[in-house]
Design an enzyme around this catalytic site. Structure first.
Site, PDB file in Angstrom:
ATOM      1  N   HIS A  13       1.018  -1.349   0.525  1.00 47.81           N
ATOM      2  CA  HIS A  13       0.037  -0.060   0.010  1.00 47.81           C
ATOM      3  C   HIS A  13       1.353   1.276   0.021  1.00 47.81           C
ATOM      4  CE1 HIS A  13      -4.324   2.033   1.397  1.00 47.81           C
ATOM      5  NE2 HIS A  13      -2.884   2.532   1.075  1.00 47.81           N
ATOM      6  N   HIS A  15       1.895   5.178  -1.946  1.00 48.26           N
ATOM      7  CA  HIS A  15       1.121   7.101  -2.477  1.00 48.26           C
ATOM      8  C   HIS A  15       2.396   7.379  -3.335  1.00 48.26           C
ATOM      9  CE1 HIS A  15      -2.816   7.293  -0.705  1.00 48.26           C
ATOM     10  NE2 HIS A  15      -2.256   6.210   0.598  1.00 48.26           N
ATOM     11  N   LYS A 106      -8.618  -0.461  -5.430  1.00 49.49           N
ATOM     12  CA  LYS A 106      -9.078  -0.012  -4.017  1.00 49.49           C
ATOM     13  C   LYS A 106     -10.318   1.116  -3.989  1.00 49.49           C
ATOM     14  CE  LYS A 106      -7.597   2.222  -0.349  1.00 49.49           C
ATOM     15  NZ  LYS A 106      -6.186   2.759  -0.163  1.00 49.49           N
ATOM     16  N   HIS A 145     -10.180   1.094   1.860  1.00 47.47           N
ATOM     17  CA  HIS A 145      -9.782   1.915   2.855  1.00 47.47           C
ATOM     18  C   HIS A 145     -11.577   1.816   3.755  1.00 47.47           C
ATOM     19  CE1 HIS A 145      -8.235   5.746   4.649  1.00 47.47           C
ATOM     20  NE2 HIS A 145      -9.493   5.673   5.298  1.00 47.47           N
ATOM     21  N   HIS A 179      -4.383  -0.445   5.792  1.00 46.54           N
ATOM     22  CA  HIS A 179      -4.262   0.090   7.211  1.00 46.54           C
ATOM     23  C   HIS A 179      -4.746   0.082   8.390  1.00 46.54           C
ATOM     24  CE1 HIS A 179      -6.867   2.871   4.917  1.00 46.54           C
ATOM     25  NE2 HIS A 179      -6.002   3.029   4.497  1.00 46.54           N
ATOM     26  N   ASP A 251       1.045   2.130   3.477  1.00 46.09           N
ATOM     27  CA  ASP A 251       0.852   3.310   3.655  1.00 46.09           C
ATOM     28  C   ASP A 251       1.726   5.391   3.411  1.00 46.09           C
ATOM     29  OD1 ASP A 251      -1.534   5.484   2.869  1.00 46.09           O
ATOM     30  OD2 ASP A 251      -2.265   5.126   4.955  1.00 46.09           O
TER      31      ASP A 251
HETATM   32  C1  NCD Z   1      -3.513   8.941   2.228  1.00 50.54           C
HETATM   33  C2  NCD Z   1      -3.421   9.810   1.156  1.00 50.54           C
HETATM   34  O1  NCD Z   1      -2.513  11.197   1.412  1.00 50.54           O
HETATM   35  O2  NCD Z   1      -3.731  10.187  -0.220  1.00 50.54           O
HETATM   36  N1  NCD Z   1      -3.180   9.538   3.298  1.00 50.54           N
HETATM   37  C3  NCD Z   1      -3.284   9.120   4.356  1.00 50.54           C
HETATM   38  O3  NCD Z   1      -3.697  10.016   5.679  1.00 50.54           O
HETATM   39  N2  NCD Z   1      -3.311   7.706   4.797  1.00 50.54           N
HETATM   40  C4  NCD Z   1      -4.445   8.408   1.650  1.00 50.54           C
HETATM   41  C5  NCD Z   1      -5.269   7.566   1.956  1.00 50.54           C
HETATM   42  O4  NCD Z   1      -3.729   6.236   2.413  1.00 50.54           O
HETATM   43  O5  NCD Z   1      -5.630   7.284   3.245  1.00 50.54           O
HETATM   44 ZN    ZN Z   2      -3.038   5.418   1.830  1.00 50.92          ZN
END
Ligand code: NCD
Ligand code: ZN
Length: 346
Positions: A13, A15, A106, A145, A179, A251
């Protein structure tokens, strides 16, 4: 000096963002991981086959890979971006066409976190059925999520009824609770054979006290928010004992420093470059280093049915000073020292 070798670490996971941010953060993950499940919450989100293919190309370009047609020509360090689609009510034909380009879909509740405005408004079974049945038939995992729009500390626990609805109505659909942060989610895992979970490193280390118990710590603020000590204990029990349905998913969610140190702090903790070091320190402190391989790779390989190319990461018990910045991003534990560092990657 104590050392520990990990094979084909996977971040299930992640970003990676886009543009300059992508260029900053992608190499930090590809250095020490064999692959990562890349989240689709760009602006606008990744919702078409063309989006998926183009985003994967941009990720490879950010890693300095030259592509011609659909073939990657130059790959120095192997790294597989496992692509995802942002959940919408997709039809079977569309999913059949895109299945080979994605690892998962997702699902975000609308507006619950960063860039999730186009998510699901209501979890109506009949509205979702055609999409989820097609995903189930095509063996496409559903990453979720899992938060309601209730009181912030109760959001994940309140979402358990949605997980039950999904898991029981689509028994062949792999549903991944992303998460997880609560003992309620930990307890759900063994109730349905088709439910799985990812756990971040920060939720294994911190509670709400670390975020807001003293001076407010914006770089520890994320969705879902870190919970109580008893919740963290339930997550630690799963991860340290390498529960076979649990995978590491960082995450890691980078935001520029000005968006975190602001009135209205963006949610997301940036851990990509320190995740393996922190995990080694944590598992070693609990005498569980032997279980780390399952948590950071083997479980994910079985659950997703993936077979990453060889990568060996050697970590040693030697202090690593966390940089204050990676480009515009402040990492978790900036300026602090972790007991383990990466000594070699092959
Ligand atoms: C994530 C993001 O910034 O894209 N933020 C987070 O707090 N985890 C989005 C997410 O996974 O909720
Ligand atoms: Zn995330």
């Amino acid at each position: 000096m104590k050392s520990h070798t990990l094979l084909m670490p996977l971040d299930m996971h992640l970003h990676l963002r886009d543009g300059v941010m992508l260029e900053t953060v992608a190499p930090l993950t590809s250095y020490s991981f064999s692959g990562a499940v890349v989240m689709p919450n760009l602006v606008p989100p990744v919702t078409t086959k063309e989006d998926v293919i183009a985003y994967k190309k941009r990720i490879n370009a950010a890693l300095g890979r030259v592509e011609e047609a659909d073939d990657v020509l130059m790959v120095d360090d192997f790294f597989e971006p496992y692509m995802t689609l942002f959940y919408q009510h997709y039809d079977r034909e569309f999913l059949e066409d895109v299945v080979d380009d994605i690892a998962a879909v997702k699902l975000y509740p609308a507006g619950i976190t960063t860039n999730s405005e186009g998510g699901v408004d209501s979890f109506d079974l009949e509205t979702m059925r055609p999409t989820l049945e097609a995903m189930s038939d095509l063996n496409i995992p559903l990453c979720v999520h899992g938060e309601s729009d209730g009181f912030v500390m109760d959001r994940e626990a309140e979402f358990m009824s949605v997980y039950e609805m999904l898991a029981s109505n689509f028994p062949k659909l792999k549903v991944i609770m992303e998460h997880i942060t609560t003992k309620e989610a930990a307890a759900m895992l063994d109730r349905y054979p088709n439910l799985y979970a990812t756990i971040t490193v920060h939720h294994l280390l911190i509670t709400l006290d670390d975020v807001a118990g003293g001076m407010l710590q914006p770089h520890l603020f994320c969705k879902p928010i870190a919970k109580r000590p008893k919740d963290r204990a339930a997550l630690l029990d799963l991860a340290l004992n390498a529960h076979p349905k649990v995978m590491f998913g960082s995450d890691s969610a980078p935001h520029p420093q000005h968006a975190k140190e602001a009135c209205g702090c963006a949610a997301g903790v940036f851990t990509a470059p320190i995740a393996l070091q922190l995990l080694c320190e944590l598992f070693d402190a609990n005498d569980k280093l032997d279980n780390l391989q399952n948590f950071v790779s083997d479980n994910a390989q079985s659950i997703y049915g993936i077979c990453p190319e060889f990568k060996e990461v050697v970590l040693v018990e030697s202090p690593f000073e966390v940089p204050e910045h990676y480009g515009s991003v402040v990492p978790m534990y900036a300026g602090e020292t972790i007991a383990w560092s990466i000594s070699n990657v092959e």
